[in-house]
Design a protein around this motif. Structure first.
Motif, PDB file in Angstrom:
ATOM      1  N   ASP A 192      -0.480 112.823 -13.240  1.00 24.81           N
ATOM      2  CA  ASP A 192       0.866 112.345 -13.587  1.00 24.81           C
ATOM      3  C   ASP A 192       1.817 113.512 -13.853  1.00 24.81           C
ATOM      4  OD1 ASP A 192       0.052 109.703 -13.404  1.00 24.81           O
ATOM      5  OD2 ASP A 192      -0.501 109.580 -15.515  1.00 24.81           O
ATOM      6  N   LEU A 193       1.334 114.522 -14.556  1.00 24.43           N
ATOM      7  CA  LEU A 193       2.184 115.665 -14.864  1.00 24.43           C
ATOM      8  C   LEU A 193       2.671 116.355 -13.599  1.00 24.43           C
ATOM      9  CD1 LEU A 193       0.172 117.215 -17.841  1.00 24.43           C
ATOM     10  CD2 LEU A 193       2.390 116.067 -17.972  1.00 24.43           C
ATOM     11  N   LEU A 194       1.768 116.554 -12.644  1.00 19.41           N
ATOM     12  CA  LEU A 194       2.150 117.234 -11.407  1.00 19.41           C
ATOM     13  C   LEU A 194       3.021 116.351 -10.519  1.00 19.41           C
ATOM     14  CD1 LEU A 194      -1.136 119.134 -10.520  1.00 19.41           C
ATOM     15  CD2 LEU A 194       1.051 120.133 -11.185  1.00 19.41           C
ATOM     16  N   THR A 195       2.770 115.049 -10.540  1.00 17.00           N
ATOM     17  CA  THR A 195       3.614 114.135  -9.769  1.00 17.00           C
ATOM     18  C   THR A 195       5.055 114.199 -10.253  1.00 17.00           C
ATOM     19  OG1 THR A 195       1.767 112.643  -9.299  1.00 17.00           O
ATOM     20  CG2 THR A 195       3.981 111.725  -9.132  1.00 17.00           C
ATOM     21  N   ASP A 196       5.227 114.191 -11.566  1.00 19.43           N
ATOM     22  CA  ASP A 196       6.580 114.274 -12.127  1.00 19.43           C
ATOM     23  C   ASP A 196       7.190 115.655 -11.890  1.00 19.43           C
ATOM     24  OD1 ASP A 196       6.319 111.697 -13.007  1.00 19.43           O
ATOM     25  OD2 ASP A 196       5.801 112.238 -15.075  1.00 19.43           O
ATOM     26  N   PHE A 197       6.386 116.689 -12.049  1.00 18.27           N
ATOM     27  CA  PHE A 197       6.905 118.047 -11.913  1.00 18.27           C
ATOM     28  C   PHE A 197       7.371 118.350 -10.496  1.00 18.27           C
ATOM     29  CE2 PHE A 197       6.315 122.621 -11.152  1.00 18.27           C
ATOM     30  CZ  PHE A 197       7.066 123.159 -12.191  1.00 18.27           C
ATOM     31  N   THR A 198       6.622 117.850  -9.502  1.00 20.78           N
ATOM     32  CA  THR A 198       6.948 118.142  -8.107  1.00 20.78           C
ATOM     33  C   THR A 198       7.855 117.085  -7.480  1.00 20.78           C
ATOM     34  OG1 THR A 198       4.943 117.008  -7.332  1.00 20.78           O
ATOM     35  CG2 THR A 198       4.776 119.371  -7.792  1.00 20.78           C
ATOM     36  N   GLY A 199       8.065 115.963  -8.175  1.00 20.04           N
ATOM     37  CA  GLY A 199       8.895 114.900  -7.605  1.00 20.04           C
ATOM     38  C   GLY A 199       8.254 114.207  -6.431  1.00 20.04           C
ATOM     39  N   SER A 200       6.919 114.140  -6.413  1.00 21.27           N
ATOM     40  CA  SER A 200       6.216 113.548  -5.264  1.00 21.27           C
ATOM     41  C   SER A 200       5.838 112.095  -5.489  1.00 21.27           C
ATOM     42  CB  SER A 200       4.954 114.358  -4.956  1.00 21.27           C
ATOM     43  OG  SER A 200       4.068 114.349  -6.074  1.00 21.27           O
TER      44      SER A 200
ATOM     45  N   GLU B  21       0.310 117.748  -0.357  1.00 23.11           N
ATOM     46  CA  GLU B  21       0.672 118.337  -1.643  1.00 23.11           C
ATOM     47  C   GLU B  21      -0.481 119.130  -2.248  1.00 23.11           C
ATOM     48  OE1 GLU B  21       3.287 118.527  -3.550  1.00 23.11           O
ATOM     49  OE2 GLU B  21       4.750 117.135  -2.703  1.00 23.11           O
ATOM     50  N   PHE B  22      -0.135 120.258  -2.876  1.00 23.36           N
ATOM     51  CA  PHE B  22      -1.084 121.024  -3.684  1.00 23.36           C
ATOM     52  C   PHE B  22      -0.279 121.804  -4.711  1.00 23.36           C
ATOM     53  CE2 PHE B  22       0.246 123.990  -0.421  1.00 23.36           C
ATOM     54  CZ  PHE B  22       0.322 125.219  -1.072  1.00 23.36           C
ATOM     55  N   SER B  23      -0.917 122.126  -5.814  1.00 23.94           N
ATOM     56  CA  SER B  23      -0.291 122.943  -6.850  1.00 23.94           C
ATOM     57  C   SER B  23      -1.338 123.792  -7.533  1.00 23.94           C
ATOM     58  CB  SER B  23       0.398 122.073  -7.917  1.00 23.94           C
ATOM     59  OG  SER B  23       1.580 121.482  -7.437  1.00 23.94           O
ATOM     60  N   PHE B  24      -0.983 125.016  -7.839  1.00 24.94           N
ATOM     61  CA  PHE B  24      -1.798 125.862  -8.692  1.00 24.94           C
ATOM     62  C   PHE B  24      -1.128 125.812 -10.059  1.00 24.94           C
ATOM     63  CE2 PHE B  24      -2.518 128.335  -4.538  1.00 24.94           C
ATOM     64  CZ  PHE B  24      -3.525 127.453  -4.158  1.00 24.94           C
ATOM     65  N   ALA B  25      -1.562 124.822 -10.843  1.00 27.85           N
ATOM     66  CA  ALA B  25      -0.871 124.467 -12.076  1.00 27.85           C
ATOM     67  C   ALA B  25      -1.162 125.471 -13.185  1.00 27.85           C
ATOM     68  CB  ALA B  25      -1.308 123.074 -12.522  1.00 27.85           C
ATOM     69  N   LEU B  26      -0.128 125.767 -13.990  1.00 28.34           N
ATOM     70  CA  LEU B  26      -0.264 126.638 -15.145  1.00 28.34           C
ATOM     71  C   LEU B  26      -0.329 125.769 -16.402  1.00 28.34           C
ATOM     72  CD1 LEU B  26       2.335 129.419 -14.234  1.00 28.34           C
ATOM     73  CD2 LEU B  26      -0.161 129.589 -14.147  1.00 28.34           C
ATOM     74  N   LEU B  27      -1.472 125.811 -17.084  1.00 33.90           N
ATOM     75  CA  LEU B  27      -1.687 125.044 -18.312  1.00 33.90           C
ATOM     76  C   LEU B  27      -1.906 125.995 -19.473  1.00 33.90           C
ATOM     77  CD1 LEU B  27      -4.224 122.189 -17.420  1.00 33.90           C
ATOM     78  CD2 LEU B  27      -1.784 121.949 -17.834  1.00 33.90           C
ATOM     79  N   ASP B  28      -1.359 125.662 -20.646  1.00 32.72           N
ATOM     80  CA  ASP B  28      -1.702 126.445 -21.820  1.00 32.72           C
ATOM     81  C   ASP B  28      -2.907 125.803 -22.517  1.00 32.72           C
ATOM     82  OD1 ASP B  28      -0.811 124.343 -23.454  1.00 32.72           O
ATOM     83  OD2 ASP B  28       1.091 125.302 -23.922  1.00 32.72           O
ATOM     84  N   ASP B  29      -3.356 126.402 -23.616  1.00 35.28           N
ATOM     85  CA  ASP B  29      -4.587 125.911 -24.240  1.00 35.28           C
ATOM     86  C   ASP B  29      -4.372 124.638 -25.052  1.00 35.28           C
ATOM     87  OD1 ASP B  29      -3.148 127.070 -26.281  1.00 35.28           O
ATOM     88  OD2 ASP B  29      -4.862 128.111 -27.164  1.00 35.28           O
TER      89      ASP B  29
END
Length: 440
Positions: A243-251, A291-299
């Motif tokens: 869900d986070l990546l879908t919203d972030f990328t607008g896909s 679609e693909f993403s190399f997502a940056l996550l914090d701890d």
């Protein structure tokens, strides 16, 4: 010791002779490689051979094979020790480890021991000299094993942060797929070591898929927690990474979105910043442009963005299914190699270098697979066919990376020629006669 740029991934000659390994037919392959701060290299390889219906199946030269071995190399590339496990020992007694699973990944733990993690979640720890199996946590396979709560899994992949935290992925049963699915990203506390009698708790920071209605009580693993309880059904990080990546990328709503996406092993960009490769569905007709993403996550599981600068079609990792990203947490850098280029980023996600494989002299990079980043800041590349490892020293200024890669590729050719004279390989089968062999 001199740190060689080109290293062979060897198989012990005694092992090849005992099992009748045919260098022409193949049957063994390196899977992953890591290095220590003082330049020693570990490589895990698999050996497989189905019984072809001819010859005596009890004859070691014809029998079905399925085992693994880890080789430790001196910094100069000389094989030191090979630990063999998974198949019967020479005296017929069973191995200390039955390595069920795939996706072999190695990690050098803070105390110098070596961990091997397998999908869907088995983990085994070896002494630094590979002479002993110190601990093993097997993942239960099949419905009956899960129901009976057999096994005691840990992780499907492990990466180590500078402070000694373990960045892991774990698998879950009971999603909408029949098999275990790589679904959770988690981190450990650096105080508790992964060692005999000591398995640290893993705190979940991200979950890929939310569909967990089919999970039963047997699908809980007490060491993987969210809040004060095991990750299970609705008790998990939310929103999901999908869900986070879908919203972030607008896909959202697009055919080429993140529905039914997958992820590969994450890497640590620091103690509290990680990169997680996530990629959409693959299709028989071809997936370039998906679609693909190399997502940056914090701890804390907050999405901080992604590694930027890649074109969804022109730089697509789907062409060769190359989804691995490796990171250097000591210098805050990340690297990715696919059939179209070698890419380097700083920890803020900005692309600092793009080396196209369409340009000479970098076309040879298409033949390499990205393995890992060493503590010395080098990139480890594996030649898919020639079974040779190439260390690429990375300069302080990433804009100078193309010149460093060009020099490393030239050194690879020179090193390969020297190794051919030394080993006389057949079909790029590098057989070692000098290193010690230990059957675990």
């Amino acid at each position: 010791m001199n740190r060689m740029l080109t290293l062979p991934t060897t198989v012990p000659a005694l092992l090849a002779d005992a099992h009748g390994l045919d260098p022409v037919a193949g049957g063994w392959a390196p899977q992953h490689a890591v290095a220590t701060a003082d330049g020693y290299t570990y490589v895990v390889s698999t050996v497989w051979r189905p019984w072809r219906g001819t010859g005596d199946p009890a004859d070691p030269a014809h029998a079905e094979l399925n085992f693994r071995f880890i080789t430790r190399f001196f910094p100069d590339g000389t094989p030191l020790t090979t630990a063999v496990f998974g198949g019967p020992r020479p005296d017929g007694t069973p191995s200390a480890i039955i390595p069920d699973g795939s996706g072999d990944t190695l990690a050098v733990l803070p105390d110098g021991t070596v961990a091997l993690a397998l999908r869907p979640g088995s983990t085994h720890v070896f002494s630094a000299d590979l002479s002993q199996v110190l601990a093993t946590w097997p993942m239960p396979w099949g419905f009956e094993e899960r129901k009976a709560r057999t096994g005691d899994p840990f992780a499907a992949s492990i990466a180590v942060t500078p402070s000694g935290r373990l960045l892991c992925t774990t698998s879950e049963y009971g999603l909408k797929w029949a098999d275990a699915t790589l679904n959770v990203v988690a981190v450990s506390d650096p105080v508790t070591a992964l060692a005999p009698g000591s398995k640290p708790a893993l705190r979940a920071i991200a979950s890929l898929h939310p569909t967990t209605d089919s999970q039963t009580d047997a699908d809980q693993h007490p060491h993987v927690v969210f809040g004060d309880a095991p990750v299970w059904r609705d008790n998990r990080p939310w929103p999901t990474l999908t869900d986070l990546l879908t919203d972030f990328t607008g896909s959202s709503g697009t055919f080429y979105g993140y529905r039914d996406c997958q992820m590969t092993r994450p890497s640590a960009l620091g103690d509290d910043l990680f990169v997680v490769p996530v990629f959409g569905r693959t299709f028989r007709s071809g997936s370039r442009g998906q679609e693909f993403s190399f997502a940056l996550l914090d701890d804390q599981g907050v999405l901080r963005g992604r590694l930027e600068g890649l074109h969804r079609h022109d730089d697509s990792p789907f062409t060769g299914l190359d989804f691995i990203v490796v990171a250097d947490p000591h210098r805050g850098r990340a690297y990715h190699l696919n059939r179209y280029g070698l890419f380097a980023w700083t920890a803020d996600g900005r692309l600092r270098s793009r080396i196209s494989t369409a340009d000479r002299p970098f076309t040879a990079l298409k033949n390499f697979e990205l393995m890992e980043c060493t503590p010395a800041g080098e990139i480890l590349l594996l030649h898919r066919k020639q079974r040779l490892l190439l260390r690429v020293p990375v300069p302080q200024d990433l804009e100078a990376l193309p010149a460093a890669v060009e020099a490393a590729l030239k050194a690879y050719g020179t090193g390969r020629l020297a190794l051919k004279k030394q080993y006389a390989p057949v079909n790029w089968g590098w057989q070692d006669t000098s290193g010690q062999v230990v059957h675990l």
